[in-house]
Scaffold this motif. Structure first.
Motif, PDB file in Angstrom:
ATOM      1  N   ALA A  92       0.674  -1.425   0.179  1.00  0.00           N
ATOM      2  CA  ALA A  92       0.067  -0.027   0.081  1.00  0.00           C
ATOM      3  C   ALA A  92       0.996   1.218   0.102  1.00  0.00           C
ATOM      4  O   ALA A  92       0.373   2.366  -0.366  1.00  0.00           O
ATOM      5  CB  ALA A  92      -0.683   0.001   1.243  1.00  0.00           C
ATOM      6  N   VAL A  93       2.094   1.204   0.375  1.00  0.00           N
ATOM      7  CA  VAL A  93       2.771   2.191   0.418  1.00  0.00           C
ATOM      8  C   VAL A  93       3.866   2.527  -0.575  1.00  0.00           C
ATOM      9  O   VAL A  93       4.646   3.663  -0.980  1.00  0.00           O
ATOM     10  CB  VAL A  93       3.770   2.393   1.786  1.00  0.00           C
ATOM     11  CG1 VAL A  93       2.655   2.418   2.972  1.00  0.00           C
ATOM     12  CG2 VAL A  93       4.771   1.274   1.801  1.00  0.00           C
ATOM     13  N   PHE A  94       4.076   1.543  -1.804  1.00  0.00           N
ATOM     14  CA  PHE A  94       4.730   1.749  -2.875  1.00  0.00           C
ATOM     15  C   PHE A  94       3.851   1.831  -4.052  1.00  0.00           C
ATOM     16  O   PHE A  94       2.655   0.995  -4.055  1.00  0.00           O
ATOM     17  CB  PHE A  94       5.562   0.259  -3.100  1.00  0.00           C
ATOM     18  CG  PHE A  94       6.817   0.439  -2.115  1.00  0.00           C
ATOM     19  CD1 PHE A  94       8.088   1.065  -2.229  1.00  0.00           C
ATOM     20  CD2 PHE A  94       6.536  -0.610  -0.861  1.00  0.00           C
ATOM     21  CE1 PHE A  94       8.865   0.818  -1.325  1.00  0.00           C
ATOM     22  CE2 PHE A  94       7.900  -0.356   0.078  1.00  0.00           C
ATOM     23  CZ  PHE A  94       8.877   0.238  -0.165  1.00  0.00           C
ATOM     24  N   ARG A  95       4.533   2.197  -5.165  1.00  0.00           N
ATOM     25  CA  ARG A  95       3.743   2.014  -6.505  1.00  0.00           C
ATOM     26  C   ARG A  95       4.343   0.781  -7.144  1.00  0.00           C
ATOM     27  O   ARG A  95       5.492   0.665  -7.122  1.00  0.00           O
ATOM     28  CB  ARG A  95       4.187   3.404  -7.306  1.00  0.00           C
ATOM     29  CG  ARG A  95       3.237   4.796  -6.932  1.00  0.00           C
ATOM     30  CD  ARG A  95       3.438   5.664  -8.043  1.00  0.00           C
ATOM     31  NE  ARG A  95       3.007   6.881  -7.597  1.00  0.00           N
ATOM     32  CZ  ARG A  95       3.215   7.999  -8.194  1.00  0.00           C
ATOM     33  NH1 ARG A  95       3.810   8.038  -9.101  1.00  0.00           N
ATOM     34  NH2 ARG A  95       2.579   9.086  -7.777  1.00  0.00           N
ATOM     35  N   LEU A  96       3.399  -0.060  -7.345  1.00  0.00           N
ATOM     36  CA  LEU A  96       3.817  -1.566  -7.882  1.00  0.00           C
ATOM     37  C   LEU A  96       3.587  -1.328  -9.407  1.00  0.00           C
ATOM     38  O   LEU A  96       2.448  -0.937  -9.684  1.00  0.00           O
ATOM     39  CB  LEU A  96       3.228  -2.412  -7.194  1.00  0.00           C
ATOM     40  CG  LEU A  96       3.214  -2.417  -5.559  1.00  0.00           C
ATOM     41  CD1 LEU A  96       2.428  -3.697  -4.970  1.00  0.00           C
ATOM     42  CD2 LEU A  96       4.746  -2.658  -5.242  1.00  0.00           C
ATOM     43  N   TYR A  97       4.449  -2.112 -10.239  1.00  0.00           N
ATOM     44  CA  TYR A  97       4.540  -2.248 -11.612  1.00  0.00           C
ATOM     45  C   TYR A  97       4.661  -3.548 -11.802  1.00  0.00           C
ATOM     46  O   TYR A  97       5.442  -4.204 -11.482  1.00  0.00           O
ATOM     47  CB  TYR A  97       5.351  -1.288 -12.195  1.00  0.00           C
ATOM     48  CG  TYR A  97       4.998   0.201 -11.791  1.00  0.00           C
ATOM     49  CD1 TYR A  97       4.146   0.824 -12.752  1.00  0.00           C
ATOM     50  CD2 TYR A  97       5.764   0.760 -10.832  1.00  0.00           C
ATOM     51  CE1 TYR A  97       3.913   2.321 -12.474  1.00  0.00           C
ATOM     52  CE2 TYR A  97       5.570   2.088 -10.742  1.00  0.00           C
ATOM     53  CZ  TYR A  97       4.531   2.958 -11.442  1.00  0.00           C
ATOM     54  OH  TYR A  97       4.304   4.202 -11.314  1.00  0.00           O
ATOM     55  N   ALA A  98       4.009  -3.932 -13.249  1.00  0.00           N
ATOM     56  CA  ALA A  98       4.378  -5.389 -13.539  1.00  0.00           C
ATOM     57  C   ALA A  98       5.659  -5.423 -13.960  1.00  0.00           C
ATOM     58  O   ALA A  98       6.453  -6.751 -13.928  1.00  0.00           O
ATOM     59  CB  ALA A  98       3.181  -5.848 -14.626  1.00  0.00           C
ATOM     60  N   GLY A  99       6.361  -4.486 -14.541  1.00  0.00           N
ATOM     61  CA  GLY A  99       7.640  -4.624 -14.990  1.00  0.00           C
ATOM     62  C   GLY A  99       8.397  -3.175 -15.067  1.00  0.00           C
ATOM     63  O   GLY A  99       7.756  -2.326 -14.916  1.00  0.00           O
ATOM     64  N   VAL A 100       9.467  -3.275 -15.295  1.00  0.00           N
ATOM     65  CA  VAL A 100      10.467  -1.877 -15.291  1.00  0.00           C
ATOM     66  C   VAL A 100       9.948  -1.173 -16.544  1.00  0.00           C
ATOM     67  O   VAL A 100      10.021   0.124 -16.139  1.00  0.00           O
ATOM     68  CB  VAL A 100      11.978  -2.234 -15.471  1.00  0.00           C
ATOM     69  CG1 VAL A 100      12.484  -0.800 -15.565  1.00  0.00           C
ATOM     70  CG2 VAL A 100      12.459  -2.992 -14.208  1.00  0.00           C
ATOM     71  N   ASP A 101       9.715  -1.458 -17.606  1.00  0.00           N
ATOM     72  CA  ASP A 101       9.168  -0.834 -18.700  1.00  0.00           C
ATOM     73  C   ASP A 101       7.762   0.003 -18.437  1.00  0.00           C
ATOM     74  O   ASP A 101       7.805   1.120 -18.697  1.00  0.00           O
ATOM     75  CB  ASP A 101       9.097  -1.683 -20.006  1.00  0.00           C
ATOM     76  CG  ASP A 101      10.382  -1.977 -20.519  1.00  0.00           C
ATOM     77  OD1 ASP A 101      11.386  -1.582 -20.351  1.00  0.00           O
ATOM     78  OD2 ASP A 101      10.222  -2.978 -21.415  1.00  0.00           O
TER      79      ASP A 101
END
Length: 132
Positions: free
Chosen positions: A114-123
């Protein structure tokens, strides 16, 4: 590249035969820190050092690439959380990309996702141009 702790018998090595590895590269205005292997109490120092170094250098955005990370314990989680706080104090942020299921599960259980922005990948992370 900052290297990590040498692997112990029976453990899967990170790139270069080490138990844990950290590599830093700059992509535009973003710092990408790639992790490989196992992040735990015995291996956390290279990541702690890399995050502190980039924050001291004034990085506005750090994306931690967890695609090569096979394991993360509470020490590793704390290093990432402290790095995030240090970056925020300097007006920056730390985002996470490519969490593997066992690592993602720890973030879910603890509520840290909840405190990080999460992404499926670096791109995907690099393509996100939202402001801090």
């Amino acid at each position: 590249m900052v290297s990590g702790v040498t692997r112990r018998s029976g453990e899967e090595p990170a790139a270069g035969g080490e138990r844990f590895g950290v590599a830093t590269r700059h992509r535009g205005g973003t710092v990408v820190i790639s992790l490989s292997g196992e992040l735990d109490h015995d291996t956390a120092e290279p990541l702690r050092h890399a995050l502190a170094q980039e924050v001291r250098a004034g990085a506005r955005r750090i994306v931690v690439d967890c695609g090569g990370l096979h394991f993360c314990d509470s020490t590793g989680l704390n290093v990432l959380l402290h790095g995030r706080l240090d970056a925020q104090e300097g007006g920056g942020r730390v985002d996470l990309a490519a969490l593997r299921p066992p690592v993602a599960r720890m973030f879910e259980i603890t509520g840290a996702q909840a405190v990080f922005r999460l992404y499926a990948g670096v791109d995907e992370a690099l393509a996100d141009e939202r402001t801090l």
